[in-house]
Design a protein around this motif. Sequence first.
Motif, mmCIF file in Angstrom:
data_model
loop_
_atom_site.group_PDB
_atom_site.id
_atom_site.type_symbol
_atom_site.label_atom_id
_atom_site.label_comp_id
_atom_site.label_asym_id
_atom_site.label_seq_id
_atom_site.Cartn_x
_atom_site.Cartn_y
_atom_site.Cartn_z
ATOM 1 N N ALA A 124 -4.109 -14.230 40.186
ATOM 2 C CA ALA A 124 -3.932 -13.022 40.990
ATOM 3 C C ALA A 124 -5.216 -12.236 41.150
ATOM 4 O O ALA A 124 -5.356 -11.460 42.082
ATOM 5 C CB ALA A 124 -2.861 -12.133 40.369
ATOM 6 N N MET A 170 5.726 -13.354 35.573
ATOM 7 C CA MET A 170 5.090 -12.150 36.125
ATOM 8 C C MET A 170 5.920 -10.895 35.818
ATOM 9 O O MET A 170 5.404 -9.916 35.294
ATOM 10 C CB MET A 170 4.973 -12.371 37.641
ATOM 11 C CG MET A 170 4.305 -11.263 38.394
ATOM 12 S SD MET A 170 2.506 -11.440 38.374
ATOM 13 C CE MET A 170 2.064 -9.835 39.053
ATOM 14 N N VAL A 174 4.012 -10.050 32.462
ATOM 15 C CA VAL A 174 2.813 -9.373 32.975
ATOM 16 C C VAL A 174 3.141 -7.929 33.351
ATOM 17 O O VAL A 174 2.519 -6.997 32.859
ATOM 18 C CB VAL A 174 2.195 -10.140 34.174
ATOM 19 C CG1 VAL A 174 1.024 -9.372 34.766
ATOM 20 C CG2 VAL A 174 1.737 -11.530 33.730
ATOM 21 N N VAL A 175 4.136 -7.744 34.227
ATOM 22 C CA VAL A 175 4.525 -6.367 34.590
ATOM 23 C C VAL A 175 5.320 -5.726 33.457
ATOM 24 O O VAL A 175 5.202 -4.533 33.195
ATOM 25 C CB VAL A 175 5.330 -6.352 35.910
ATOM 26 C CG1 VAL A 175 5.786 -4.943 36.262
ATOM 27 C CG2 VAL A 175 4.487 -6.916 37.060
ATOM 28 N N ARG B 42 -12.243 -4.270 41.134
ATOM 29 C CA ARG B 42 -13.478 -4.284 41.933
ATOM 30 C C ARG B 42 -13.470 -3.279 43.076
ATOM 31 O O ARG B 42 -14.461 -3.122 43.769
ATOM 32 C CB ARG B 42 -13.715 -5.702 42.477
ATOM 33 C CG ARG B 42 -14.227 -6.658 41.397
ATOM 34 C CD ARG B 42 -14.617 -7.970 41.999
ATOM 35 N NE ARG B 42 -13.443 -8.698 42.449
ATOM 36 C CZ ARG B 42 -13.465 -9.682 43.337
ATOM 37 N NH1 ARG B 42 -14.611 -10.048 43.903
ATOM 38 N NH2 ARG B 42 -12.363 -10.308 43.678
ATOM 39 N N ILE B 120 0.717 -7.155 43.701
ATOM 40 C CA ILE B 120 0.769 -8.262 42.750
ATOM 41 C C ILE B 120 -0.587 -8.455 42.082
ATOM 42 O O ILE B 120 -0.694 -8.575 40.858
ATOM 43 C CB ILE B 120 1.212 -9.567 43.444
ATOM 44 C CG1 ILE B 120 2.683 -9.457 43.881
ATOM 45 C CG2 ILE B 120 1.014 -10.781 42.530
ATOM 46 C CD1 ILE B 120 3.188 -10.644 44.679
ATOM 47 N N ARG B 121 -1.648 -8.442 42.898
ATOM 48 C CA ARG B 121 -3.005 -8.611 42.347
ATOM 49 C C ARG B 121 -3.307 -7.523 41.333
ATOM 50 O O ARG B 121 -3.852 -7.787 40.259
ATOM 51 C CB ARG B 121 -4.053 -8.556 43.465
ATOM 52 C CG ARG B 121 -4.098 -9.770 44.318
ATOM 53 C CD ARG B 121 -5.538 -10.096 44.751
ATOM 54 N NE ARG B 121 -5.563 -11.465 45.251
ATOM 55 C CZ ARG B 121 -5.269 -11.776 46.518
ATOM 56 N NH1 ARG B 121 -4.963 -10.848 47.393
ATOM 57 N NH2 ARG B 121 -5.301 -13.042 46.890
ATOM 58 N N ALA B 123 -1.207 -5.569 39.638
ATOM 59 C CA ALA B 123 -0.362 -5.655 38.449
ATOM 60 C C ALA B 123 -0.886 -6.711 37.492
ATOM 61 O O ALA B 123 -0.801 -6.567 36.275
ATOM 62 C CB ALA B 123 1.074 -5.969 38.844
ATOM 63 N N ALA B 124 -1.441 -7.799 38.045
ATOM 64 C CA ALA B 124 -1.884 -8.903 37.208
ATOM 65 C C ALA B 124 -3.280 -8.689 36.641
ATOM 66 O O ALA B 124 -3.630 -9.287 35.637
ATOM 67 C CB ALA B 124 -1.846 -10.200 37.999
ATOM 68 N N SER B 125 -4.070 -7.826 37.265
ATOM 69 C CA SER B 125 -5.486 -7.807 36.889
ATOM 70 C C SER B 125 -5.845 -6.692 35.921
ATOM 71 O O SER B 125 -6.899 -6.749 35.309
ATOM 72 C CB SER B 125 -6.349 -7.681 38.143
ATOM 73 O OG SER B 125 -6.128 -6.439 38.760
ATOM 74 N N GLU B 126 -5.019 -5.712 35.761
ATOM 75 C CA GLU B 126 -5.469 -4.503 35.091
ATOM 76 C C GLU B 126 -4.295 -3.805 34.409
ATOM 77 O O GLU B 126 -3.357 -3.369 35.083
ATOM 78 C CB GLU B 126 -6.039 -3.583 36.186
ATOM 79 C CG GLU B 126 -6.631 -2.318 35.717
ATOM 80 C CD GLU B 126 -8.028 -2.546 35.185
ATOM 81 O OE1 GLU B 126 -8.536 -1.625 34.547
ATOM 82 O OE2 GLU B 126 -8.601 -3.642 35.381
ATOM 83 N N PRO B 127 -4.316 -3.658 33.091
ATOM 84 C CA PRO B 127 -3.201 -2.992 32.427
ATOM 85 C C PRO B 127 -2.894 -1.611 33.007
ATOM 86 O O PRO B 127 -1.734 -1.238 33.168
ATOM 87 C CB PRO B 127 -3.668 -2.889 30.972
ATOM 88 C CG PRO B 127 -4.636 -4.003 30.804
ATOM 89 C CD PRO B 127 -5.312 -4.168 32.133
ATOM 90 N N ARG B 134 4.396 -0.897 37.652
ATOM 91 C CA ARG B 134 5.690 -0.931 36.979
ATOM 92 C C ARG B 134 6.460 0.370 37.249
ATOM 93 O O ARG B 134 7.646 0.344 37.563
ATOM 94 C CB ARG B 134 5.494 -1.112 35.468
ATOM 95 C CG ARG B 134 6.720 -1.666 34.748
ATOM 96 C CD ARG B 134 6.532 -1.727 33.250
ATOM 97 N NE ARG B 134 6.254 -0.432 32.661
ATOM 98 C CZ ARG B 134 7.133 0.571 32.606
ATOM 99 N NH1 ARG B 134 8.332 0.412 33.097
ATOM 100 N NH2 ARG B 134 6.791 1.716 32.060
ATOM 101 N N LEU B 137 7.595 0.443 40.918
ATOM 102 C CA LEU B 137 8.749 -0.434 41.106
ATOM 103 C C LEU B 137 10.006 0.159 40.491
ATOM 104 O O LEU B 137 11.074 0.143 41.098
ATOM 105 C CB LEU B 137 8.497 -1.796 40.460
ATOM 106 C CG LEU B 137 7.596 -2.777 41.199
ATOM 107 C CD1 LEU B 137 7.527 -4.082 40.430
ATOM 108 C CD2 LEU B 137 8.120 -3.035 42.609
ATOM 109 N N VAL B 174 -0.185 -15.463 47.193
ATOM 110 C CA VAL B 174 -1.350 -15.267 46.324
ATOM 111 C C VAL B 174 -1.941 -16.617 45.912
ATOM 112 O O VAL B 174 -3.116 -16.885 46.141
ATOM 113 C CB VAL B 174 -0.999 -14.398 45.089
ATOM 114 C CG1 VAL B 174 -2.182 -14.303 44.142
ATOM 115 C CG2 VAL B 174 -0.561 -13.009 45.529
#
Lengths: 210, 210
Positions: A124, A170, A174-175, B42, B120-121, B123-127, B134, B137, B174
Amino acid sequence: MEKTTPVRPDRPRRGRRPAGSDTRAAIERAAREQFGELGYRRTTVRGVARAAGVDPRLVRHYHGSKRDLFVSTMRLPIEPEAMLDHVFADGPGSAGERLARVLIGVLGDADSEQIMTGLIRAAASEPEAAEAVRQLLAVKVLTPLARRVGGPAPELRASLMASQIVGLGMARNVVGLPALLGAPREQLISAVAPVLDHYLSGTWLEAASD
Amino acid sequence: MEKTTPVRPDRPRRGRRPAGSDTRAAIERAAREQFGELGYRRTTVRGVARAAGVDPRLVRHYHGSKRDLFVSTMRLPIEPEAMLDHVFADGPGSAGERLARVLIGVLGDADSEQIMTGLIRAAASEPEAAEAVRQLLAVKVLTPLARRVGGPAPELRASLMASQIVGLGMARNVVGLPALLGAPREQLISAVAPVLDHYLSGTWLEAASD
């Protein structure tokens, strides 16, 4: 299952550095941890070397670039061929439940979960890593799965199964959706197994052509 | 649906800078594009300002920190309440197909798809961003969905539906699995609709307690 063969048997350099299987294992463990926790982008060869307690040159010597390090260390949570043998051992009728059981087991086991979320995070976060993950999945999971699935549109059926597997990893890991983290294992298996059977069966392929 | 009310009506500064709804829209568009393409990590306030053709201070003035910019600009692909009204308009019997249709529509529409893959990107890349996603959603999708789902374990059923929705976005848009990208729209709807109905029905809740 330790490898005892040195990687470069032409230059063993015995006694100068403990660059045997323990060191390799430490590097691989550190790489998996960092890719899993930090994602592809923020993981560095230098950081992995620091965590493994070795010189960065040793990491580059064994694994090359960061991308190579990713591809070589990011194993799948389970060896796919053996897993698929197990899943299809009693025919397609019980494959959904067996696969759901394996999946929920992976998501509940710390080591396997780390590998799986590492792959999801990488896919991702970074087009370069997404491509590596896509290739890894295609070669190691989707092609062997599609071969066993057989029938019409096997790649589509395999890819839809993969979409639910990835989606659960995910959403749950992850989430971190609380209802999925809190659900009993058997409840998740009962919920997900029929979905995998549904995609596997391909009955919906006919409905679409009406 | 343009907002014509200035954000800080106490200091309109007319004529000095075109900081009205067009500028705000340009900043929001640039932010969505960059979060979607680069991911949370980024993306920078400076880069968003450059893409929108404004001073970074203006971005901070309107949106605060990068995290605030993310939460305020990362809309969902569709307004959830209106979507859920539509999905449940004829009762739960047709909800799966209606929701599948909305989902496949989102994944095939460039703007909506960018918002979804951006979420999605992130949520997956950064706590930090995962937590924001989260919350987004939970508040905007899962709670309203669970309310309509009713019956036992509504959050679990809603979260399992979300897992398949997110999984399809992840696997198709993705990671880019070719079989999912190449499948006809109606075929995907026929495949996914019964899965959403299955999670919605909750019949598997009984099976698990046997």
